[in-house]
Design a protein around this motif. Structure first.
Motif, PDB file in Angstrom:
ATOM      1  N   ALA A 125       8.817  11.242  -0.986  1.00 24.82           N
ATOM      2  CA  ALA A 125       7.903  10.542  -1.944  1.00 24.82           C
ATOM      3  C   ALA A 125       8.770  10.050  -3.154  1.00 24.82           C
ATOM      4  O   ALA A 125       8.046   9.254  -2.967  1.00 24.82           O
ATOM      5  N   ALA A 126      10.022  10.001  -2.712  1.00 23.06           N
ATOM      6  CA  ALA A 126      10.756   8.909  -3.086  1.00 23.06           C
ATOM      7  C   ALA A 126      10.916   7.900  -2.929  1.00 23.06           C
ATOM      8  O   ALA A 126      10.349   6.938  -3.667  1.00 23.06           O
ATOM      9  N   ASP A 127      10.449   7.495  -1.138  1.00 22.54           N
ATOM     10  CA  ASP A 127      10.126   5.920  -0.572  1.00 22.54           C
ATOM     11  C   ASP A 127       8.982   5.624  -1.270  1.00 22.54           C
ATOM     12  O   ASP A 127       8.871   4.758  -1.181  1.00 22.54           O
ATOM     13  N   GLU A 128       8.238   6.362  -1.616  1.00 18.78           N
ATOM     14  CA  GLU A 128       6.910   6.153  -1.692  1.00 18.78           C
ATOM     15  C   GLU A 128       6.713   5.784  -3.424  1.00 18.78           C
ATOM     16  O   GLU A 128       5.749   4.345  -3.032  1.00 18.78           O
ATOM     17  N   ALA A 129       7.124   6.549  -3.689  1.00 12.88           N
ATOM     18  CA  ALA A 129       6.712   5.667  -5.933  1.00 12.88           C
ATOM     19  C   ALA A 129       7.777   4.526  -5.405  1.00 12.88           C
ATOM     20  O   ALA A 129       7.495   3.356  -6.602  1.00 12.88           O
ATOM     21  N   ASP A 172      14.496  -1.275   3.797  1.00 13.12           N
ATOM     22  CA  ASP A 172      14.047  -0.165   3.881  1.00 13.12           C
ATOM     23  C   ASP A 172      14.264   0.739   3.523  1.00 13.12           C
ATOM     24  O   ASP A 172      14.299   0.934   1.666  1.00 13.12           O
ATOM     25  N   PRO A 173      13.768   2.242   3.268  1.00 13.12           N
ATOM     26  CA  PRO A 173      13.451   3.442   2.707  1.00 13.12           C
ATOM     27  C   PRO A 173      14.739   3.802   1.937  1.00 13.12           C
ATOM     28  O   PRO A 173      15.648   3.530   2.710  1.00 13.12           O
ATOM     29  N   PRO A 174      14.325   3.295   0.750  1.00 15.21           N
ATOM     30  CA  PRO A 174      15.881   3.719  -0.284  1.00 15.21           C
ATOM     31  C   PRO A 174      16.294   5.104  -0.032  1.00 15.21           C
ATOM     32  O   PRO A 174      17.649   5.273  -0.092  1.00 15.21           O
ATOM     33  N   SER A 175      15.832   5.892   0.314  1.00 12.49           N
ATOM     34  CA  SER A 175      16.585   6.989   0.091  1.00 12.49           C
ATOM     35  C   SER A 175      17.339   6.955   2.171  1.00 12.49           C
ATOM     36  O   SER A 175      17.849   8.533   2.243  1.00 12.49           O
ATOM     37  N   GLY A 176      17.486   6.247   2.725  1.00 11.89           N
ATOM     38  CA  GLY A 176      17.842   5.984   4.061  1.00 11.89           C
ATOM     39  C   GLY A 176      17.082   6.865   4.929  1.00 11.89           C
ATOM     40  O   GLY A 176      17.760   6.590   6.590  1.00 11.89           O
ATOM     41  N   ALA A 177      16.224   7.079   4.707  1.00 13.30           N
ATOM     42  CA  ALA A 177      15.462   7.355   6.349  1.00 13.30           C
ATOM     43  C   ALA A 177      14.558   6.712   6.955  1.00 13.30           C
ATOM     44  O   ALA A 177      14.511   5.305   6.292  1.00 13.30           O
ATOM     45  N   SER A 178      14.049   7.303   8.081  1.00 15.91           N
ATOM     46  CA  SER A 178      14.321   5.829   8.476  1.00 15.91           C
ATOM     47  C   SER A 178      12.256   5.984   8.525  1.00 15.91           C
ATOM     48  O   SER A 178      11.545   6.799   7.820  1.00 15.91           O
ATOM     49  N   PRO A 179      11.578   5.528   8.477  1.00 18.30           N
ATOM     50  CA  PRO A 179      10.229   4.898   7.940  1.00 18.30           C
ATOM     51  C   PRO A 179       8.605   5.154   8.607  1.00 18.30           C
ATOM     52  O   PRO A 179       8.258   6.405   7.430  1.00 18.30           O
ATOM     53  N   ARG A 180       9.461   6.094   9.015  1.00 21.68           N
ATOM     54  CA  ARG A 180       8.615   7.306  10.134  1.00 21.68           C
ATOM     55  C   ARG A 180       8.477   8.086   9.190  1.00 21.68           C
ATOM     56  O   ARG A 180       7.249   9.276   9.294  1.00 21.68           O
ATOM     57  N   GLN A 181      10.096   8.642   8.499  1.00 18.97           N
ATOM     58  CA  GLN A 181       9.829   9.444   8.113  1.00 18.97           C
ATOM     59  C   GLN A 181      10.599   9.960   6.574  1.00 18.97           C
ATOM     60  O   GLN A 181      11.373  10.149   5.845  1.00 18.97           O
ATOM     61  N   SER A 182       9.629   8.574   5.367  1.00 17.39           N
ATOM     62  CA  SER A 182       9.757   8.272   3.865  1.00 17.39           C
ATOM     63  C   SER A 182       9.168   8.959   3.602  1.00 17.39           C
ATOM     64  O   SER A 182       8.487   9.989   3.960  1.00 17.39           O
ATOM     65  N   ARG A 184       0.618  -1.089  -0.390  1.00 16.95           N
ATOM     66  CA  ARG A 184       0.279   0.140   0.107  1.00 16.95           C
ATOM     67  C   ARG A 184       1.240   0.885   0.081  1.00 16.95           C
ATOM     68  O   ARG A 184       1.453   1.433   0.948  1.00 16.95           O
ATOM     69  N   ALA A 185       0.748   2.320  -0.785  1.00 18.01           N
ATOM     70  CA  ALA A 185       1.512   3.022  -1.146  1.00 18.01           C
ATOM     71  C   ALA A 185       1.246   4.456  -0.246  1.00 18.01           C
ATOM     72  O   ALA A 185       0.419   3.993   0.306  1.00 18.01           O
ATOM     73  N   GLY A 186       1.632   6.157  -0.568  1.00 17.67           N
ATOM     74  CA  GLY A 186       0.986   6.725   0.163  1.00 17.67           C
ATOM     75  C   GLY A 186       1.632   6.895   1.806  1.00 17.67           C
ATOM     76  O   GLY A 186       2.456   6.571   2.282  1.00 17.67           O
ATOM     77  N   GLU A 187       0.501   7.799   2.115  1.00 15.97           N
ATOM     78  CA  GLU A 187       0.224   7.305   3.743  1.00 15.97           C
ATOM     79  C   GLU A 187       0.745   6.523   4.412  1.00 15.97           C
ATOM     80  O   GLU A 187       1.657   5.811   5.308  1.00 15.97           O
ATOM     81  N   TYR A 188       0.581   5.188   3.758  1.00 10.53           N
ATOM     82  CA  TYR A 188       1.033   3.637   3.786  1.00 10.53           C
ATOM     83  C   TYR A 188       1.967   3.035   4.132  1.00 10.53           C
ATOM     84  O   TYR A 188       2.481   1.557   4.123  1.00 10.53           O
ATOM     85  N   ALA A 189       3.193   4.072   3.287  1.00 11.29           N
ATOM     86  CA  ALA A 189       4.392   3.366   2.354  1.00 11.29           C
ATOM     87  C   ALA A 189       5.501   1.990   3.319  1.00 11.29           C
ATOM     88  O   ALA A 189       5.352   0.607   2.664  1.00 11.29           O
TER      89      ALA A 189
END
Length: 407
Positions: A356-360, A344-354, A292-297
């Protein structure tokens, strides 16, 4: 075949400029003093070699306006290296040498007025660079729809694997894919090829543009096809997780990776399990999961740790799947085809701070390999051991499975 010089030009510039940087620039460029006295040279020089580089230790001069020590050296035939180290330390590191041969390094003490001392030369003899350690460990084997490469990076240093393949249109070996990693055990596949023999190759590079010899093999990719989702059916078992929010199981293969999916009710304990029949017996090669994408990513019920179980029995019986099991473990009629962790989020951010690129990344679907030694199966169970929220429900939007018919 593409020439080594052409390959270097392709990768040296973007690798050096965007990924790693070829120089250490620590902000020592500004003139901060009017004292133009030439500083004394560094003395009592010692060398500690390591793989691809060396630590140079010295005694600093007594010059009161000393700002930093500068090292100049040649990394390889095309690249010059330059490293700066402040007057707070007595060590400077030179790195990125192409070979385990003697290299001359020139040291300068530099004042706050940007006045350089007389040069001092020292010879370093680095140990074999990491890219040359990795290259001999490379093995290429057939994989579904392409080629699999395995290699060992025992020092866990950042390296790049560059994949080339014969291109029918150009008639030469062309770059197809690249992987940058510091993992110790490398197991990576490049897909998208027909099941006809083709020449593949892999070479190793590093952040300084050094390039190994190319490992080449003639390989016939294994045949794979996208499983026909019109043949999928629900195979409801008593221990499957109850459905919630009317997100029924067939949503998992309805071809819509941006709509409703499969969703369990809230308030149950993992593993969250669903079971289905793919219509025929297949030797699976991989699958793509759309979470599930968007805010659920990287939250809510999106899978974080999960397993795929399979069975080739005519009517596999129900069994309570464990939260954790080894790959290949068999429980009743079901065998563990593989254990997975969503990246994990490709940006390196924590999951709670993913971002737009992570969501994509989540929205585009993530591919997971099924081990080559996994048996052919007809029935599947997706078992989610942990979600990104750690909560009491799970959801997946879509699954696409690939493999070869094995009736």
């Amino acid at each position: 075949m593409m020439s080594r010089n052409a390959i270097k030009l392709l990768f040296l510039l973007p690798v050096c400029l965007s990924m790693f940087g070829c120089k250490e620039m620590d902000g020592f460029n500004d003139v901060v003093s009017q004292d133009t006295t030439k500083p004394e040279k560094v003395t009592n020089i010692r060398v500690e070699n390591f793989n691809g580089g060396a630590h140079i230790i010295y005694d600093l001069p007594k010059s009161p306006n000393l700002l930093y020590v500068l090292a100049k050296y040649r990394i390889n035939d095309q690249v010059e290296g330059e490293t700066k180290s402040s007057y707070y330390t007595d060590t400077i590191t030179v790195n990125g040498f192409a070979a385990d041969t003697p290299h001359e390094v020139t040291l300068y003490a530099v004042s706050r007025a940007n006045i350089m001392s007389d040069p001092v030369s020292v010879t370093v003899h680095p140990n074999k660079p990491v890219y040359q350690l990795v290259a001999p460990t490379i093995t290429l084997t057939s994989d579904f729809g392409g080629v699999n490469v395995k290699a060992q990076n025992t020092l866990k240093r950042e390296i790049g694997l560059i994949f080339v393949a014969f291109d029918d249109n150009t008639g030469v070996m062309e770059v197809q894919d690249q992987l940058f990693t510091r993992e110790e055990t490398i197991d990576y596949s490049v897909r998208g090829y027909s099941s006809s023999e083709r020449r593949f190759g892999v070479y190793v590079t590093d952040q300084w543009g050094n390039i190994s010899d190319t490992t080449i093999a003639n390989i016939t990719p294994l045949y794979e096809e996208l499983l026909d989702k019109s043949k999928f059916r629900v195979y409801q078992l008593p221990t499957d997780s109850p459905i919630g929010y009317n997100w029924i199981l067939p949503n998992l293969w309805d071809g819509r990776n941006d709509g409703d999916g499969w969703h369990t009710v809230d308030g149950v304990r993992p593993p969250f399990v669903c079971s289905f029949d793919v219509g025929n017996r297949y030797k699976l090669s991989r699958f793509v999961m759309w979470a599930r994408a968007g805010e659920y990513a990287y939250g809510h019920g999106n899978p974080k740790v999960f397993s795929l179980w399979g069975s080739s029995s005519a009517q596999p019986r129900d069994i309570q799947l464990p939260l954790v099991a080894e790959e290949g473990a068999q429980i009743g009629d079901w065998i563990n085809l593989g254990n997975y962790r969503f990246p994990d989020p490709p940006s390196g951010a924590s999951p709670r701070q993913s971002n737009a690129a992570d969501e994509a990344f989540v929205r585009s679907g993530v591919s997971f390999d099924v081990p080559l030694n996994a048996p052919a199966v007809r029935y599947l169970r997706l078992s989610i051991a942990e979600t990104w929220s750690g909560g009491s429900s799970a959801h997946v939007i879509e699954l696409s499975l690939y493999g070869s018919l094995n009736n």
